[in-house]
Design a protein around this motif. Structure first.
Motif, mmCIF file in Angstrom:
data_model
loop_
_atom_site.group_PDB
_atom_site.id
_atom_site.type_symbol
_atom_site.label_atom_id
_atom_site.label_comp_id
_atom_site.label_asym_id
_atom_site.label_seq_id
_atom_site.Cartn_x
_atom_site.Cartn_y
_atom_site.Cartn_z
ATOM 1 N N ARG A 169 0.812 -1.225 0.000
ATOM 2 C CA ARG A 169 0.000 0.000 0.000
ATOM 3 C C ARG A 169 0.842 1.271 0.000
ATOM 4 O O ARG A 169 0.348 2.344 -0.339
ATOM 5 N N GLY A 171 2.883 4.343 -0.785
ATOM 6 C CA GLY A 171 2.928 5.098 -2.037
ATOM 7 C C GLY A 171 4.303 5.570 -2.437
ATOM 8 O O GLY A 171 4.494 6.031 -3.570
ATOM 9 N N THR A 333 1.430 2.017 5.661
ATOM 10 C CA THR A 333 0.239 2.706 5.178
ATOM 11 C C THR A 333 0.572 3.378 3.847
ATOM 12 O O THR A 333 1.706 3.302 3.365
ATOM 13 N N GLU A 334 -0.407 4.059 3.281
ATOM 14 C CA GLU A 334 -0.164 4.773 2.025
ATOM 15 C C GLU A 334 0.906 5.854 2.196
ATOM 16 O O GLU A 334 1.657 6.152 1.271
#
Length: 503
Positions: A169, A171, A333-334
């Motif tokens: 996930r 980015g 996390t993103e």
């Protein structure tokens, strides 16, 4: 950079007295001692990479450096003359290149030759070594009387990478230091370095020059000690003495210091902990939480300490360009990493300095008289040969001192062993353990996670000499440099032209 002659296709396997696997610091050292002590012997170094240097060619991450001083990490026979005692990777590569060129070792190195397997034949008293050329895919076969494995003890193809929940996930970019992209632009970026070992404490201050901020995220702290980047004693001696003499004195001084610190850590760990803590406190702002971030639960030298030249890590923290977070990862996390505490670390780049994946003998397959070798089933003889395995030696250095100190001694002893065999007319030397009550211990009796994860892939050490693996240089000097070769453990056999050998 060393130039190397490529192998030509051959109908019959070329024979040399020794094949050395690996052109890093251990392989180059073995080549030098073989040339010096046995000038009539032939050898070839097979190196899977496109350059000599081993570790120092593999790792390309920012700030790459040795965490041992180069007066002890360097070769005993070649003075380290740079002003820096804690040296960076490029300087160490130049030093290795000089050693190779000055001694004509470059003519014996074959780059881009990955060794796949080695098989021993007692009947022929030789190893058959099979390699693959990287450029053409062509198989190459050599035979040799001795096989010396100088490929270190970790896997070059990959490092250790735990499974991080949610990594897909994220980015931004995820980078492992063992595969550092040379075009990675981290200027103005938020960087999180996961880890607390030598790689992490090197990366963090090196990246603060251009990154917006660098966070070192660790599950638990490591002992971190500030050392002078330049050795003032060494640099004074170099100005008043010939290079070899100045180097020898500095080397002896630093060997003594390493031995003293290690022994004090074992005998009086609480005293050493207080000394380390005092040094850290002097380097960090008043009120900094040293207990959480720089006070391990284990004793000094139960795991390897991290050295930071001139306290560069502490300087980066004090300036606000870097920080340390001690916590556990819940998930990626993103935008970064969510910690078990509920805090989220935002990041553009995550560096997984999570350690090494260990392997022995460069991952080659080995068989003795048709039987596959399972290293864990064998005892290590004096830390460099295996029980019941003929004419095979390997290099594994110290975990509590400079790697090369042990390798120098191993190479010296191996040359003495071959001289002894030639004098006896022997072609085969095999360490044999006749004690059925011999207990077994891990080869590397060391608490680091990367060692514990792979310990069952390695040989074992015994509970009695010469089957123990000592981490004390002085003891190894007595055992390897001054100890007898024909100790009753090594069994000699084989025949030469002049007749049979009595075993």
């Amino acid at each position: 950079m060393a130039t190397v002659t490529a192998l030509r296709p051959q109908t019959h396997a070329e024979h040399v007295d020794m094949v050395i696997v690996g052109a890093g610091i251990s392989g180059i050292g073995m080549a030098y001692y073989l040339q010096r002590d046995l000038p009539g012997k032939t050898y070839t170094i097979l190196e899977g990479r496109d350059r000599v240097g081993g570790t120092w060619d593999l790792f390309r991450y920012p700030g790459i450096r040795s965490d041992s001083d180069l007066h002890t990490y360097g070769f005993a026979f070649k003075p380290w003359t740079d002003e820096q005692s804690i040296a960076d990777g490029p300087a160490i590569l130049r030093y290795i290149d000089e050693t190779v060129a000055e001694n004509g070792i470059d003519r014996r190195i074959r780059l881009g030759h990955h060794v796949e397997r080695a098989t021993w034949s007692t009947e022929d008293a030789r190893w058959t070594v099979e390699a693959t050329r990287k450029d053409t895919g062509e198989p190459v076969t050599l035979t040799c009387s001795w096989l010396f494995c100088a490929a270190g003890y970790y896997r070059y193809e990959q490092g250790y990478l735990p499974q991080f929940e949610g990594a897909e996930r994220f980015g931004g970019k995820i980078v492992h230091p063992q595969h550092w992209p040379q075009d990675l632009d981290y200027s103005g970026k938020r960087v999180v370095v996961i880890g607390s070992g030598a790689t992490a404490v090197t990366l963090v201050p090196a990246m603060t020059d251009t990154a917006a901020h660098v966070t070192m995220l660790q599950r638990s702290p490591t002992y971190v000690v500030s050392l002078p980047e330049k050795d003032p004693v060494a640099n004074v001696l170099k100005r008043i003495l010939p290079p070899k003499q100045a180097y020898a004195i500095t080397r002896r001084k630093n060997i003594w210091l390493q031995k003293t610190v290690y022994r004090l850590s074992q005998d009086r760990p609480e005293l050493v902990k207080r000394m380390i803590r005092r040094g850290v406190r002097r380097r960090l702002p008043e009120g900094y939480d040293i207990d959480t971030h720089f006070t391990p639960t284990y004793k000094p030298w139960d795991q390897r300490m991290c050295a930071v030249p001139d306290g560069d890590l502490f300087e980066a923290i004090s300036s606000g360009r870097a920080s340390v977070v001690t916590d556990h990862i819940d998930t990626f996390t993103e935008n970064g990493i969510l910690l078990k505490s509920g805090r989220e670390l935002e990041a553009d780049i995550i560096v997984t300095a999570t350690g090494l994946d260990l392997q022995l003998f460069g991952g080659m397959q080995i068989a003795v008289d048709g039987e596959p070798l399972v290293p864990h089933d064998h005892f290590a003889y004096k830390g460099f040969m295996l029980s019941d395995v003929p004419n095979l030696a390997f290099a594994v250095g110290y975990t509590n001192s400079s790697w090369t100190l042990k390798v120098d001694l191993v190479c010296e002893f191996l040359c003495r062993l071959i001289v002894h065999m030639d004098a006896r007319g022997a072609t085969i030397a095999t360490p044999v353990n006749d004690d059925p009550q011999m207990g077994a211990r891990p080869l590397l009796d060391f608490g680091a996670g990367y060692v514990q994860r792979a310990i069952d892939r390695f040989p074992v050490q015994g509970t009695k000499a010469p089957w123990t693996v000592t981490m004390a240089y002085a003891a190894d000097v007595e055992r390897l440099r001054h100890g007898v070769v024909d100790d009753g453990i090594l069994r000699f056999s084989g025949v030469r032209e002049r007749g049979a050998l009595a075993a």
